[in-house]
Design a protein around this motif. Structure first.
Motif, PDB file in Angstrom:
ATOM      1  N   HIS A  48      -5.597 -18.668   5.584  1.00 25.21           N
ATOM      2  CA  HIS A  48      -5.011 -18.623   4.245  1.00 25.21           C
ATOM      3  C   HIS A  48      -3.646 -19.294   4.254  1.00 25.21           C
ATOM      4  N   TYR A  49      -3.396 -20.085   3.224  1.00 20.13           N
ATOM      5  CA  TYR A  49      -2.071 -20.671   3.000  1.00 20.13           C
ATOM      6  C   TYR A  49      -1.920 -20.883   1.505  1.00 20.13           C
ATOM      7  N   GLU A  50      -0.780 -20.486   0.970  1.00 19.36           N
ATOM      8  CA  GLU A  50      -0.465 -20.803  -0.425  1.00 19.36           C
ATOM      9  C   GLU A  50       1.039 -20.715  -0.616  1.00 19.36           C
ATOM     10  N   ASN A  81      -1.766 -13.592   6.647  1.00 24.29           N
ATOM     11  CA  ASN A  81      -1.524 -12.374   5.875  1.00 24.29           C
ATOM     12  C   ASN A  81      -0.038 -12.037   5.768  1.00 24.29           C
ATOM     13  N   ILE A  82       0.833 -12.988   6.099  1.00 25.40           N
ATOM     14  CA  ILE A  82       2.279 -12.783   6.012  1.00 25.40           C
ATOM     15  C   ILE A  82       2.816 -13.502   4.779  1.00 25.40           C
ATOM     16  N   VAL A  83       3.602 -12.785   3.968  1.00 29.84           N
ATOM     17  CA  VAL A  83       4.176 -13.332   2.738  1.00 29.84           C
ATOM     18  C   VAL A  83       5.696 -13.378   2.888  1.00 29.84           C
ATOM     19  N   HIS A  84       6.275 -14.524   2.615  1.00 29.23           N
ATOM     20  CA  HIS A  84       7.728 -14.702   2.607  1.00 29.23           C
ATOM     21  C   HIS A  84       8.140 -14.936   1.154  1.00 29.23           C
ATOM     22  N   VAL A  85       9.109 -14.157   0.640  1.00 24.53           N
ATOM     23  CA  VAL A  85       9.599 -14.363  -0.730  1.00 24.53           C
ATOM     24  C   VAL A  85      11.100 -14.604  -0.719  1.00 24.53           C
ATOM     25  N   ALA A 110       0.482  -8.008  -3.457  1.00 23.94           N
ATOM     26  CA  ALA A 110       0.758  -6.620  -3.086  1.00 23.94           C
ATOM     27  C   ALA A 110       0.978  -6.503  -1.578  1.00 23.94           C
ATOM     28  N   SER A 111       1.807  -5.546  -1.201  1.00 23.03           N
ATOM     29  CA  SER A 111       2.112  -5.297   0.200  1.00 23.03           C
ATOM     30  C   SER A 111       1.054  -4.396   0.826  1.00 23.03           C
ATOM     31  N   ARG A 177       3.600  -7.953   4.957  1.00 24.70           N
ATOM     32  CA  ARG A 177       2.175  -8.194   5.215  1.00 24.70           C
ATOM     33  C   ARG A 177       1.387  -7.985   3.912  1.00 24.70           C
ATOM     34  N   ALA A 178       0.547  -8.961   3.564  1.00 26.95           N
ATOM     35  CA  ALA A 178      -0.251  -8.903   2.334  1.00 26.95           C
ATOM     36  C   ALA A 178      -1.333  -7.840   2.436  1.00 26.95           C
TER      37      ALA A 178
END
Length: 179
Positions: A48-50, A81-85, A110-111, A177-178
């Motif tokens: 996954h990448y977005e 599954n890692i999200v950076h904001v 969502a976390s 983590r997503a």
């Protein structure tokens, strides 16, 4: 090479991009797994990448706070599954009847679990001088918000809307983590 179209592997599109079937990705299982004691590898598939933008909001647990904004900016990158904001909020006004637990909501994904954020910078707080401790935050499992806390000598306490002026700003870097 077979002349039949293989729909289980990657497909190179006419635009030059590589596309993967659902659930497929880049498989790193040929590399040597971690040799650290007590480490268990659960996946070596990057699937996954977005990246994109979102609109974060400032709010509170009692739901009675109303904020006006001069800046609402959110950017995110998800890798596996890692999200950076990255978030920037600047308030132009804040009306709150009851001082309650503050948060920043509107995260794009969502976390998976409760986790600490990496850093938060806040300005325009009601208190003056150096009597304030750092503001920290955490995500909640299944939620799309960062709950704000104030560090104290004994740990943390809720960061309330009463601590925020109508022109406060928040600069947030968060990794989680997503779900």
């Amino acid at each position: 090479m077979s002349s039949a179209l293989d729909t289980t592997g990657p497909i190179i599109k006419s635009t030059g991009n590589i596309a993967f079937a659902s659930g497929k990705g880049i498989d790193f299982s040929a590399q040597t797994a971690s040799s650290l004691s007590g480490v268990s590898v659960s996946s070596e598939l990057l699937d996954h990448y977005e990246e994109g933008t979102f609109t974060p909001t400032f709010g509170a647990s009692n739901g009675t706070s109303t904020a006006g904004y001069s800046t609402q900016s959110g950017k995110y990158t998800r890798i596996g599954n890692i999200v950076h904001v990255q978030i920037r909020i600047t308030l132009s006004s804040l009306v709150t009847n009851v001082h309650s637990h503050a948060w920043i909501s509107g995260l794009p994904i969502a976390s998976a679990e409760r986790t600490a954020t990496s850093s938060i910078v806040c300005g325009g707080l009601q208190g003056t001088g150096f009597d304030r401790f750092a503001v920290a935050g955490r995500t909640e499992a299944g939620a799309t918000r960062i709950e704000l806390f104030q560090a104290t000598n004994g740990g943390v306490t809720d960061f309330g809307t009463g601590d925020v002026s109508g022109t406060a700003y928040f600069i947030v870097q968060c990794t989680y983590r997503a779900a």
